[in-house]
Design a protein around this motif. Structure first.
Motif, PDB file in Angstrom:
ATOM      1  N   ALA A  89      58.731  59.811   6.484  1.00 48.63           N
ATOM      2  CA  ALA A  89      57.686  60.778   6.836  1.00 48.63           C
ATOM      3  C   ALA A  89      56.317  60.124   6.902  1.00 48.63           C
ATOM      4  CB  ALA A  89      57.674  61.921   5.822  1.00 48.63           C
ATOM      5  N   CYS A  90      56.083  59.096   6.075  1.00 49.88           N
ATOM      6  CA  CYS A  90      54.794  58.407   6.016  1.00 49.88           C
ATOM      7  C   CYS A  90      54.443  57.706   7.324  1.00 49.88           C
ATOM      8  CB  CYS A  90      54.797  57.401   4.872  1.00 49.88           C
ATOM      9  SG  CYS A  90      56.101  56.159   5.008  1.00 49.88           S
ATOM     10  N   ILE A  91      55.440  57.424   8.157  1.00 50.07           N
ATOM     11  CA  ILE A  91      55.164  56.780   9.442  1.00 50.07           C
ATOM     12  C   ILE A  91      54.280  57.676  10.302  1.00 50.07           C
ATOM     13  CG2 ILE A  91      56.199  55.859  11.564  1.00 50.07           C
ATOM     14  CD1 ILE A  91      58.688  55.168   9.920  1.00 50.07           C
ATOM     15  N   ALA A 116      39.831  50.993  13.015  1.00 43.80           N
ATOM     16  CA  ALA A 116      40.141  49.651  13.531  1.00 43.80           C
ATOM     17  C   ALA A 116      41.203  48.990  12.662  1.00 43.80           C
ATOM     18  CB  ALA A 116      38.876  48.797  13.553  1.00 43.80           C
ATOM     19  N   GLY A 117      41.255  49.373  11.410  1.00 42.74           N
ATOM     20  CA  GLY A 117      42.304  48.944  10.490  1.00 42.74           C
ATOM     21  C   GLY A 117      42.912  50.159   9.825  1.00 42.74           C
ATOM     22  N   ILE A 118      44.197  50.060   9.486  1.00 41.52           N
ATOM     23  CA  ILE A 118      44.910  51.179   8.867  1.00 41.52           C
ATOM     24  C   ILE A 118      45.592  50.698   7.593  1.00 41.52           C
ATOM     25  CG2 ILE A 118      46.796  52.840   9.110  1.00 41.52           C
ATOM     26  CD1 ILE A 118      46.307  52.728  12.158  1.00 41.52           C
ATOM     27  N   VAL A 119      45.297  51.373   6.498  1.00 43.70           N
ATOM     28  CA  VAL A 119      46.035  51.185   5.245  1.00 43.70           C
ATOM     29  C   VAL A 119      46.855  52.450   5.050  1.00 43.70           C
ATOM     30  CG1 VAL A 119      45.869  50.889   2.746  1.00 43.70           C
ATOM     31  CG2 VAL A 119      44.258  49.697   4.252  1.00 43.70           C
ATOM     32  N   GLY A 120      48.141  52.357   5.281  1.00 42.85           N
ATOM     33  CA  GLY A 120      49.020  53.522   5.190  1.00 42.85           C
ATOM     34  C   GLY A 120      49.694  53.615   3.837  1.00 42.85           C
ATOM     35  N   LYS A 121      50.840  54.263   3.840  1.00 44.76           N
ATOM     36  CA  LYS A 121      51.619  54.338   2.610  1.00 44.76           C
ATOM     37  C   LYS A 121      53.100  54.236   2.927  1.00 44.76           C
ATOM     38  CE  LYS A 121      53.427  56.961  -1.140  1.00 44.76           C
ATOM     39  NZ  LYS A 121      53.533  58.261  -1.827  1.00 44.76           N
ATOM     40  N   VAL A 122      53.783  53.444   2.137  1.00 45.89           N
ATOM     41  CA  VAL A 122      55.237  53.412   2.127  1.00 45.89           C
ATOM     42  C   VAL A 122      55.637  53.449   0.660  1.00 45.89           C
ATOM     43  CG1 VAL A 122      57.291  52.008   2.589  1.00 45.89           C
ATOM     44  CG2 VAL A 122      55.478  52.153   4.308  1.00 45.89           C
ATOM     45  N   GLU A 132      62.259  48.061   5.718  1.00 43.16           N
ATOM     46  CA  GLU A 132      62.535  48.658   7.025  1.00 43.16           C
ATOM     47  C   GLU A 132      61.433  49.639   7.417  1.00 43.16           C
ATOM     48  OE1 GLU A 132      66.007  51.321   9.269  1.00 43.16           O
ATOM     49  OE2 GLU A 132      66.403  50.398   7.307  1.00 43.16           O
ATOM     50  N   VAL A 133      60.951  50.433   6.449  1.00 47.44           N
ATOM     51  CA  VAL A 133      59.898  51.399   6.743  1.00 47.44           C
ATOM     52  C   VAL A 133      58.582  50.672   7.029  1.00 47.44           C
ATOM     53  CG1 VAL A 133      58.729  53.486   5.972  1.00 47.44           C
ATOM     54  CG2 VAL A 133      61.067  53.027   5.221  1.00 47.44           C
ATOM     55  N   LEU A 134      58.279  49.624   6.255  1.00 44.94           N
ATOM     56  CA  LEU A 134      57.082  48.824   6.507  1.00 44.94           C
ATOM     57  C   LEU A 134      57.111  48.229   7.911  1.00 44.94           C
ATOM     58  CD1 LEU A 134      56.847  46.987   3.071  1.00 44.94           C
ATOM     59  CD2 LEU A 134      55.133  48.567   3.970  1.00 44.94           C
ATOM     60  N   SER A 135      58.253  47.714   8.308  1.00 41.15           N
ATOM     61  CA  SER A 135      58.384  47.133   9.647  1.00 41.15           C
ATOM     62  C   SER A 135      58.189  48.190  10.725  1.00 41.15           C
ATOM     63  CB  SER A 135      59.757  46.470   9.799  1.00 41.15           C
ATOM     64  OG  SER A 135      59.879  45.362   8.925  1.00 41.15           O
TER      65      SER A 135
END
Length: 357
Positions: A89-91, A116-122, A132-135
């Motif tokens: 879901a975090c994608i 310009a940069g994204i810090v997401g969450k996995v 796999e989710v990070l990729s």
């Protein structure tokens, strides 16, 4: 109804914004020529409580008068997918932020490059499955996705621990979390660490276990001045400073200077009749700022707005005026690092964002 209206000053959660109150304080822009990369802000649609998307952040930046060249989106559990596997879901958040970044990069909305940069969450507690989710996140936003933040901030005191979804108490020590953490460095991804100061020892142990992973400490290491910490601030400051200096000995660790608009440090700025001036904020946060910069050096420190959370305390103009007052004694090259260069380096952004337009 104004979706950014704060119904009563001092009411939780801390990111409610009283725009009328903020408008009671005006001041001139300091050093408007300095290029800025805002290294940490959020975007969300939490109506009727709060709305902060591309128009709102652009309005704050444009009205501030500061030369913001680009920004970095930071994970805030916003725009997760409603359907499908909860593990992926975090994608959705990465896709959302990348869309904002693409809109901004079109130039239609002006020269500022938001997201310009994204810090997401996995969720790294998936263990080996996190890779796999990070990729997948990298594949969705290869030009912008630069790392993750999995918030670990936990404290026994409800006055301190205010996250809507509190993490596990010892998340950074969780074996499955560490198994997932292994996937970051091979993908050249960083980890933003949000902890409270009593957890800095756990963070240090994580740093030592993964010396090849870039780790960015959020909000000056989360020094708390509320609840059980309010009555022993000098002792807390000494403990926090010791931990900060130990972290700085590890060259894969960087420090975000910000979070100064939150209630966490124990200041009462949000409860006053008038918003604070940048002089007042600089005076209040100078001792902590000096510890961080003396320990890490300007080349490993990054200014961050933490908007819209910190907008509960001051405007975007006052926020960056505060940082400019704190950095007043530094050389031009040191200021360049603090305001943009370190962010460009850590998050692998285009070099042009650290330069005047």
């Amino acid at each position: 109804m104004d979706v950014n209206y704060k119904p009563r000053r001092g009411a939780p959660p801390h990111h409610f914004v009283d725009t009328e109150w903020l408008g009671l304080r005006t001041e001139e822009v300091l050093e408007p020529h300095i290029p800025i990369v805002d290294a940490h802000h959020h975007l969300w649609d939490r109506r009727p409580v709060s709305l902060y998307l591309l128009p709102e952040i652009l309005q704050d930046i444009n009205e501030s008068g500061h030369l913001v060249r680009g920004t970095i989106f930071a994970e805030c559990t916003s725009m997760y997918r409603a359907d499908g596997d909860p593990a992926t879901a975090c994608i959705g958040q990465v896709e959302f932020a990348n869309g904002i970044g693409a809109m901004s990069a079109s130039g239609v909305y002006g020269p500022i490059r938001v997201c310009a940069g994204i810090v997401g969450k996995v969720d790294l507690t998936q263990g080996a499955g996190a890779a796999e989710v990070l990729s997948a996140c990298v594949a969705r936003a290869p030009d912008r996705f630069r790392g993750i933040r999995q918030m670990a901030a936990w404290d026994a005191s409800p006055e301190v621990s205010t996250l809507a979804r509190p993490p596990e108490r010892n998340l950074l020590e969780h074996p499955q979390f560490r198994a997932g953490f292994k996937a970051l460095a091979p993908l050249d991804l960083s980890f933003d660490a949000w902890v409270y100061h009593p957890q800095l020892a756990q963070l240090l142990a994580l740093v030592d276990a993964f010396p090849d992973t870039r780790i960015v400490v959020n909000h000056m290491g989360g020094r708390a001045g509320l609840g059980p910490y309010a009555s022993r601030k000098d002792e807390v400051f000494a403990e926090w400073a010791s931990s900060i200096r130990r972290l700085a000995e590890r060259d894969n660790v960087f420090m975000k200077i910000g979070g100064i608009g939150m209630r966490l440090p124990g200041f009462d700025f949000m409860d006053r009749d008038l918003p604070p001036t940048s002089e007042e904020l600089a005076q209040a946060f100078r001792p902590g700022f000096e510890v961080c910069v003396e320990a890490f050096g300007p080349s490993r420190c990054i200014f961050e707005s933490n908007f819209p959370v910190d907008k509960a305390c001051c405007s975007y103009r006052v926020m960056w005026n505060t940082f400019k007052r704190l950095a007043a004694g530094f050389s031009e090259s040191e200021k360049a690092s603090l305001f943009a260069g370190t962010a460009v380096h850590v998050y692998r952004l285009p070099e042009s964002l650290g330069q005047a337009a």
